[in-house]
Design an enzyme around this catalytic site. Sequence first.
Site, mmCIF file in Angstrom:
data_model
loop_
_atom_site.group_PDB
_atom_site.id
_atom_site.type_symbol
_atom_site.label_atom_id
_atom_site.label_comp_id
_atom_site.label_asym_id
_atom_site.label_seq_id
_atom_site.Cartn_x
_atom_site.Cartn_y
_atom_site.Cartn_z
ATOM 1 N N HIS A 467 -5.362 -12.771 6.783
ATOM 2 C CA HIS A 467 -4.606 -13.131 4.744
ATOM 3 C C HIS A 467 -6.461 -12.451 4.006
ATOM 4 O O HIS A 467 -6.567 -13.309 3.215
ATOM 5 C CB HIS A 467 -4.375 -13.919 4.508
HETATM 6 C C1 LIG Z 1 -2.374 -9.562 12.893
HETATM 7 C C2 LIG Z 1 -1.924 -9.842 11.738
HETATM 8 C C3 LIG Z 1 -1.103 -10.743 11.629
HETATM 9 C C4 LIG Z 1 -0.584 -10.824 10.245
HETATM 10 N N1 LIG Z 1 0.954 -12.176 9.797
HETATM 11 C C5 LIG Z 1 1.775 -11.942 8.739
HETATM 12 C C6 LIG Z 1 2.382 -12.151 8.962
HETATM 13 O O1 LIG Z 1 2.874 -12.829 9.164
HETATM 14 N N2 LIG Z 1 3.370 -12.200 7.205
HETATM 15 C C7 LIG Z 1 2.532 -11.528 6.151
HETATM 16 O O2 LIG Z 1 2.534 -12.052 5.450
HETATM 17 N N3 LIG Z 1 1.140 -11.481 6.345
HETATM 18 C C8 LIG Z 1 0.695 -10.893 8.184
HETATM 19 N N4 LIG Z 1 -0.948 -10.263 7.859
HETATM 20 C C9 LIG Z 1 -1.427 -10.061 6.909
HETATM 21 C C10 LIG Z 1 -0.972 -8.746 6.258
HETATM 22 O O3 LIG Z 1 0.412 -7.817 6.613
HETATM 23 C C11 LIG Z 1 -1.740 -7.648 5.524
HETATM 24 O O4 LIG Z 1 -2.223 -8.378 4.197
HETATM 25 C C12 LIG Z 1 -2.047 -6.595 4.602
HETATM 26 O O5 LIG Z 1 -0.407 -5.623 5.422
HETATM 27 C C13 LIG Z 1 -2.415 -5.800 4.166
HETATM 28 O O6 LIG Z 1 -1.762 -4.912 3.909
HETATM 29 P P1 LIG Z 1 -3.106 -3.762 2.982
HETATM 30 O O7 LIG Z 1 -2.055 -2.401 2.251
HETATM 31 O O8 LIG Z 1 -3.659 -3.847 1.642
HETATM 32 O O9 LIG Z 1 -3.901 -2.802 3.620
HETATM 33 P P2 LIG Z 1 -3.201 -2.903 5.251
HETATM 34 O O10 LIG Z 1 -2.068 -2.479 5.594
HETATM 35 O O11 LIG Z 1 -4.776 -3.534 6.035
HETATM 36 O O12 LIG Z 1 -3.337 -1.102 5.890
HETATM 37 C C14 LIG Z 1 -4.462 -0.223 4.925
HETATM 38 C C15 LIG Z 1 -4.699 1.189 5.625
HETATM 39 O O13 LIG Z 1 -5.760 2.380 5.512
HETATM 40 C C16 LIG Z 1 -6.007 2.531 7.241
HETATM 41 N N5 LIG Z 1 -7.323 3.271 6.258
HETATM 42 C C17 LIG Z 1 -8.424 2.278 6.247
HETATM 43 N N6 LIG Z 1 -9.708 2.779 6.737
HETATM 44 C C18 LIG Z 1 -9.338 4.123 6.146
HETATM 45 C C19 LIG Z 1 -9.708 5.367 6.014
HETATM 46 N N7 LIG Z 1 -11.347 4.889 5.287
HETATM 47 N N8 LIG Z 1 -9.355 6.452 5.553
HETATM 48 C C20 LIG Z 1 -8.021 6.600 5.570
HETATM 49 N N9 LIG Z 1 -6.953 5.077 6.021
HETATM 50 C C21 LIG Z 1 -7.750 4.194 6.086
HETATM 51 C C22 LIG Z 1 -5.673 1.803 7.585
HETATM 52 O O14 LIG Z 1 -5.547 2.027 9.317
HETATM 53 C C23 LIG Z 1 -3.999 0.844 7.512
HETATM 54 O O15 LIG Z 1 -3.370 1.747 7.987
HETATM 55 C C24 LIG Z 1 -0.928 -10.178 9.928
HETATM 56 C C25 LIG Z 1 -1.947 -9.188 9.526
HETATM 57 C C26 LIG Z 1 -2.695 -9.256 10.880
HETATM 58 C C27 LIG Z 1 -3.667 -8.226 10.915
#
Ligand SMILES: Cc1cc2nc3c(=O)[nH]c(=O)nc-3n(C[C@H](O)[C@H](O)[C@H](O)COP(=O)(O)OP(=O)(O)OC[C@H]3O[C@@H](n4cnc5c(N)ncnc54)[C@H](O)[C@@H]3O)c2cc1C
Length: 533
Positions: A467
């Site tokens: 997280h």
């Molecule tokens: C293994 C795991 C288990 C988890 N379990 C849970 C759970 O059970 N419940 C819960 O609430 N949370 C959980 N989480 C946390 C939660 O899923 C994340 O905190 C949340 O998805 C983050 O969302 P975000 O939009 O910030 O980033 P992300 O969902 O990481 O999205 C970022 C996106 O940007 C893309 N990207 C990155 N750099 C670039 C670039 N330079 N150019 C173009 N694209 C790029 C990536 O490929 C990705 O698709 C878990 C996370 C993981 C890894």
Amino acid sequence: MEYDFIVVGAGSAGCVVAHRLSQDLNAKVLLLEKGNTDSNPMIHLVPGYKYLMQNKKITKNYETDNIKHLNGRRLIWPRGEVLGGCSSVNGMIHMRADKLDFNDWENKGIKGWGWNDVLPFYKKLEDSDIINSNWHGYNGPIKVSTVKSRHIICEAFVKGCLELGYPFNNDVNGISRNGVGYLQLSCFKGKRYSSAKGYLTKLNKKNNISISINSNVNKILIKNKKAYGVSYTKNGKDLTAVASKEIIISTGTISSPVLLQLSGLGPQELLSANGVAVIHDIPGVGENLQDHFQIQSIYKTQNSFSFNNLDQSFFRKIKEGVKLLLTGKSILSESATHVFLNTKKINKISTQDLEFLFSLASGDVLKRKLDTFPGITISFHQSRPKSRGSVKILSKLSKLDPLINPNYLSEEEDKIAYIRGLKLIRSIVKNNEMKKYIKSEYTPGNAVNYDHELLQYSKIVGKTGYHPVGTCKMGIDDMSVVDNKAKVKSIKCLRVVDASIIPNIISGNINATVLMIGEKISQSIIDEYKNIL
Ligand SMILES: Cc1cc2nc3c(=O)[nH]c(=O)nc-3n(C[C@H](O)[C@H](O)[C@H](O)COP(=O)(O)OP(=O)(O)OC[C@H]3O[C@@H](n4cnc5c(N)ncnc54)[C@H](O)[C@@H]3O)c2cc1C
């Protein structure tokens, strides 16, 4: 096509923003995603979870720097790099933050982020199975299901918590998050509801959104302190894209600060040291990194169900897999984690609040290996740790991974919390009901008793709770990066919308809150442009 908006990153938040701007605002949107499609079936099936983390085509495993207070250990930090981002690889626990987390944000001067402001957006994203409650949403893109099974050992765990004085909570996303209760998951009939599934499969056919996969954005293009486009590589080619209205960065807590830093927005010293021309000195970019540091105790069990047994039996796995595919009803349709305990006191939050998860399995998820004995895991994290770390570029070349330093356990209060947590697990397990199913404590084990031993154990086994937040924090102080509408300070037409803008880590798992942030900022953008577009 000429675009109004470019959204970078199709993760939890990015998919929400791209959907809302193209569907509700009718804007022309380009969504750029570094990873590939989410066509791998393991992404969509609940038990597929454990197959995703080692798949390099789906998950990028970052490695942290040596962590001083964990005896110099380096940890693996997995991030989903695929449509849906981490929501395509996560554990699907759907949990809102506590009301008081948002009061805390408001007290920090972040206007419009109190509980009553955020609740409608939590509801907007949900299609919940909780019946007739004012607290839940029923028309949103993300299906949310309550764990239905009541295994005897889970019930015994609940009893153990009740006997220690924690109240039963029959809706952990309801009026109160306190006490012990069954989890809610972002899945339905054994199928995952990632943000890509929820938001990108429901696009209209107006042709006003383009989704470009395998597109690695390496720079935000800025002129006269106004963002107007991005440069990216796709299939070995260097490309640029421009937008007339805004660039929205949703690449997550690690990549968003990196992208800003590579584009000349960040701490002056860091940028200069790496040969990046400074466009604006924003000292907070990459600072304030926080995570839920996770510790676990494992117990060998008897007379009750454990996924470990299922894992040992090839035929049973096939049978349950077929049942899941045909009917959606199978032991595999729910994740291994069933019960949640939150030790928070009513109407008060503190760094000593702990949150526990009870799972009917044990082993090493990263290595995709369950233990060969029947077992359960009780894991926990501190809801609001005090320790802070950072994410920093190591080069002006986007190909190099950044230096990630989570700085876990650097604060004394955090250390105390983990010692308390391990002791609390032992108190729960001592309960007469639990005793019927517990054979022995596997980890930490009987030899680990004194506070210094429990702390040492935490340092040896602790890992990321997955997280990370806070590296482009929202706020009004000098270290904040975006304002309450997620606009990057001092730069026009640029927002960051993802977990990185969370100013102070929230209690609970964070995905539901990241989706809510996507919904809430999308509404701000729609309000701003609806009379212009
Ligand atoms: C293994 C795991 C288990 C988890 N379990 C849970 C759970 O059970 N419940 C819960 O609430 N949370 C959980 N989480 C946390 C939660 O899923 C994340 O905190 C949340 O998805 C983050 O969302 P975000 O939009 O910030 O980033 P992300 O969902 O990481 O999205 C970022 C996106 O940007 C893309 N990207 C990155 N750099 C670039 C670039 N330079 N150019 C173009 N694209 C790029 C990536 O490929 C990705 O698709 C878990 C996370 C993981 C890894």
